[in-house]
Motif scaffolding. Structure first.
Motif, PDB file in Angstrom:
ATOM      1  N   ARG A  20       7.882 -15.535   1.629  1.00 36.03           N
ATOM      2  CA  ARG A  20       7.563 -14.157   1.277  1.00 36.03           C
ATOM      3  C   ARG A  20       8.846 -13.343   1.064  1.00 36.03           C
TER       4      ARG A  20
ATOM      5  N   LYS B  90      10.603 -11.724  -2.604  1.00 35.65           N
ATOM      6  CA  LYS B  90      11.049 -10.340  -2.741  1.00 35.65           C
ATOM      7  C   LYS B  90      12.543 -10.267  -3.054  1.00 35.65           C
TER       8      LYS B  90
ATOM      9  N   TRP C  93      10.171  -3.054   9.270  1.00 30.31           N
ATOM     10  CA  TRP C  93       9.379  -2.677   8.098  1.00 30.31           C
ATOM     11  C   TRP C  93       7.957  -3.224   8.215  1.00 30.31           C
TER      12      TRP C  93
ATOM     13  N   ILE D  41       4.315  -1.155   8.213  1.00 28.53           N
ATOM     14  CA  ILE D  41       3.219  -1.256   7.239  1.00 28.53           C
ATOM     15  C   ILE D  41       2.039  -2.049   7.784  1.00 28.53           C
ATOM     16  N   GLY D  42       2.097  -2.459   9.041  1.00 32.89           N
ATOM     17  CA  GLY D  42       0.960  -3.161   9.637  1.00 32.89           C
ATOM     18  C   GLY D  42       0.951  -4.649   9.338  1.00 32.89           C
ATOM     19  N   TYR D  43       1.960  -5.128   8.609  1.00 33.54           N
ATOM     20  CA  TYR D  43       1.971  -6.549   8.236  1.00 33.54           C
ATOM     21  C   TYR D  43       2.213  -7.432   9.453  1.00 33.54           C
TER      22      TYR D  43
ATOM     23  N   GLU E 149       1.188  -6.873  12.442  1.00 30.06           N
ATOM     24  CA  GLU E 149      -0.095  -7.001  13.144  1.00 30.06           C
ATOM     25  C   GLU E 149      -0.961  -8.060  12.472  1.00 30.06           C
ATOM     26  N   LYS E 150      -0.929  -8.054  11.132  1.00 28.39           N
ATOM     27  CA  LYS E 150      -1.682  -9.036  10.364  1.00 28.39           C
ATOM     28  C   LYS E 150      -1.211 -10.455  10.693  1.00 28.39           C
ATOM     29  N   LEU E 151       0.108 -10.627  10.767  1.00 26.78           N
ATOM     30  CA  LEU E 151       0.660 -11.942  11.101  1.00 26.78           C
ATOM     31  C   LEU E 151       0.235 -12.356  12.505  1.00 26.78           C
TER      32      LEU E 151
END
Ligand SMILES: Nc1ncnc2c1ncn2[C@@H]1O[C@H](COP(=O)(O)OP(=O)(O)OP(=O)(O)O)[C@@H](O)[C@H]1O
Ligand SMILES: [Mg+2]
Lengths: 339, 261
Positions: free
Chosen positions: B14, B18, B88, B92-94, B96-98
């Motif tokens: 990922r 980027k 970062w 952005i809540g990423y 938490e998603k992980l």
């Protein structure tokens, strides 16, 4: 019926000593859409985070399809999908890259991801935009992509934290449609939180009213409305003579479903009936006619979840939500700043 | 274990998408060493005319001396991105998603480190190419250059381990940058990256000798200017690897605890 989620005496106290969830118990049946309805800070997000194993409960027992969530958090992760309150999309990746990585994090193969992402992206009307950077997506599209991502590994239980927060009425309704379809096509169990009355009413089989970390009531939206009394018929008579009116009201009281007649000002009366107010209206008409009284206007009001909320918490949801608008505004601001 | 590696790769993947997508950053990756080497090297080129200075540097030109320093400086600052990207992701809540997904938690810091290492390697290749064009001759040839890249990657691993660990405690960009700079600047200027230890005052020389930056610079400089001086390289490399292991373990520990409140 089999239970998808079972929670017994859950309490969550954050580090600072804030009691976010205070000794709640409930269950969700398999294949059910279950809603948590409550204002800001009620403990909705906290409950979800505990249920998906992101937070440890302070006390209480939690089971997902019979598996202990605290003891086997890794096991339940494969069976749960989660779309957070704030959409968590990497906007420097394309739509497809976002969903591809999500699939990889759930250990799916490339072929599986390719097949399923096409399926879910089509379902959420994002397939045409799959190669665009998420940066170019509107708020509603991001939310849809976020929910689509949560579905890539075909979870048995889907957790949606305020799935329509800050979206316009139309987008909200399309998302409701997607949620209904999920349940219909995939027999998925869905746990969602909301502070929109209409949403809980339109979607949920059962609703828990939660306020300040406590569950105030759980039942189907219909039953909740029943509990606080039935329909209300408001009648405005055109007759001046009080005697005649009293005679009519006396007869109205004889109708078995009529529970109460409230005296109003200016010849406006409130008649509370236990059920099916629409069927009582013709009877009221004929009684008035027989007594030679005309009716200026008549109105039927079904209790809304709004009334239910007021009944169980002693407040309207707006009173608790004064800052809601400004909260959403700052969130949108923040989102823009991040770009 | 297999899962840890596979999950780490997707976390790194990922970041790499980027990295290659950010055109400005890619341009900077090329331009920065060009400016450093071109400008600084040219400015200081007269210094080797002075025989005492030349002996202190131990190199035919200042550019030869400086290239290893620039390599280290680049990976030093590249390592910070690992920590910044975690902050970062938390914003952005990423993150938490992980954490909600079934990936191995350790894959989060490890993946970020791997991506920093790969980005570092790419930057080193570019620096080596530019330096060669400007006339720097790498004594140990292609294999020496490969070893230089490896040393730089291993060094960046220490830095990303440090910044990731800090990022699990510190929750804002500004504070992380302040704290990292607090380590970074002194590390850079108390090392032999830009000046030889022999010209330093005693107290500074003492610090410079134990500074991990100097260890890496010395090894790379040895490979660039002199040849396969294993006696110089091996001890430094061992210490770098030990530091790698330590910082990987610390960052792993920090992330096993992450958000389990
Ligand atoms: N990480 C945290 N640390 C400390 N307190 C927290 C944390 N997260 C939430 N709280 C507190 O816990 C309470 C419940 O928060 P929660 O986010 O669960 O509410 P909510 O019902 O989801 O509200 P909203 O509608 O605003 O999303 C609030 O008082 C909040 O301030
Ligand atoms: Mg919430």
């Amino acid at each position: 019926m089999e239970k998808a989620i079972e929670v017994k005496n859950l309490t969550k106290i954050y580090k600072g000593g804030i009691v976010a969830v205070n000794n709640i118990s409930f269950y969700v049946n398999k294949g059910e859409i279950f809603g948590f309805l409550g204002p800001n800070g009620a403990g909705k997000s906290t409950t979800i985070k505990v249920l998906i194993g992101l937070l440890r409960p302070t006390r209480g027992e939690l089971f997902l399809n019979g598996v202990d969530i605290v003891k086997h958090p890794e096991q339940i992760k494969r069976d749960t999908g989660y779309a957070a309150q704030e959409t968590a999309i990497d906007d420097r990746l394309t739509c497809l890259e976002n969903i591809y990585l999500q699939g990889r994090f759930y250990h799916l193969s490339r072929e599986e991801i390719e097949k399923r992402s096409e399926e879910v992206l089509k379902m959420f009307d994002l397939f045409d935009r799959k190669n665009n950077l998420a940066l170019t997506f509107s708020g509603g599209m991001l939310k849809r992509l976020d929910i689509a991502e949560a579905l890539i590994h075909r979870p048995k239980v889907l957790f949606l934290d305020e799935p329509t927060l800050g979206l316009d009425v139309q987008t909200r309704q399309t998302i409701w449609e997607y949620i209904r379809n999920l349940r219909r096509r995939n027999q998925m169990t869905i746990f969602l939180t909301t502070h929109y009355m209409e949403e809980a009413d339109a979607l949920c089989d059962r609703v828990a009213v939660i306020d300040e970390g406590k569950i105030k009531a759980i039942d189907s939206p219909e039953n909740l409305k029943q509990q606080i009394g039935g329909d209300i018929i408001t009648v405005n008579f055109s007759e001046v003579s009080n005697g005649k009116i009293q005679k009519v009201l006396g007869e109205v009281r004889q109708i078995p479903q009529v529970k109460k007649v409230n005296l109003g000002r200016d010849k406006i009366y409130q008649i509370v009936v236990s059920q099916r107010g629409d069927k009582i209206i013709p009877e009221i008409f004929s009684i008035s006619q027989r007594n030679g009284i005309n009716i200026n206007s008549i109105r039927l009001k079904r209790p809304s979840l709004e009334d239910v909320y007021l009944h169980f918490t002693g407040r309207t949801i707006q009173e608790k939500e004064e800052s809601r608008e400004s909260l959403i505004k700052t969130r949108i601001m923040k989102r823009k700043l991040r770009r | 274990m297999i899962n840890l590696i596979v999950d780490s790769w997707w976390v790194a993947y990922r970041e790499l998408i980027k990295f290659f997508r950010q055109r400005t950053r890619l341009i900077m990756v090329v331009v920065q060493p060009l400016i450093w080497l071109g400008l600084m090297g040219n400015m200081m080129s007269g210094i080797t005319n002075n025989p005492i200075a030349a002996r202190a540097l131990g190199a035919k030109s200042y550019l030869d001396f400086m290239t290893p320093g620039i390599i280290l400086m680049t990976v030093l600052f590249g390592g910070v991105f690992g920590g910044l990207s975690i902050i970062w992701d938390r914003r952005i809540g990423y993150l938490e998603k992980l954490l909600a997904s079934p990936i191995n938690r350790g894959a989060i810091p490890l993946g970020k480190s791997i991506s920093s290492m790969i980005q570092g390697a790419i930057q080193v290749v570019i620096i080596v190419a530019i330096a060669s064009l400007l006339g720097v001759h790498f004594q140990t040839g292609i294999f020496g250059i490969l070893l230089i890249i490896l040393i730089a990657m291993l060094f960046s691993l220490i830095l990303s381990g440090l910044s990731l660990t800090l990022a699990s405690i510190i929750k804002t960009h500004e504070t992380l940058m302040a704290v990292v700079n607090f380590f970074m600047m002194p590390l850079m200027f108390t090392s032999n990256a830009l000046f030889p230890i022999t010209v330093m005052p005693k107290w500074l020389a003492a610090i410079a000798k134990v500074n991990p930056v100097s260890l890496a610079v010395t090894s790379i400089r040895e490979l660039t200017i002199h040849g396969w001086g294993w006696r110089e390289i091996l001890p430094s490399l061992s210490i770098i690897i030990i530091l790698d292991i330590v910082f990987i373990l610390i960052s792993q520990f920090a992330f096993q605890r992450e958000t389990v409140e």
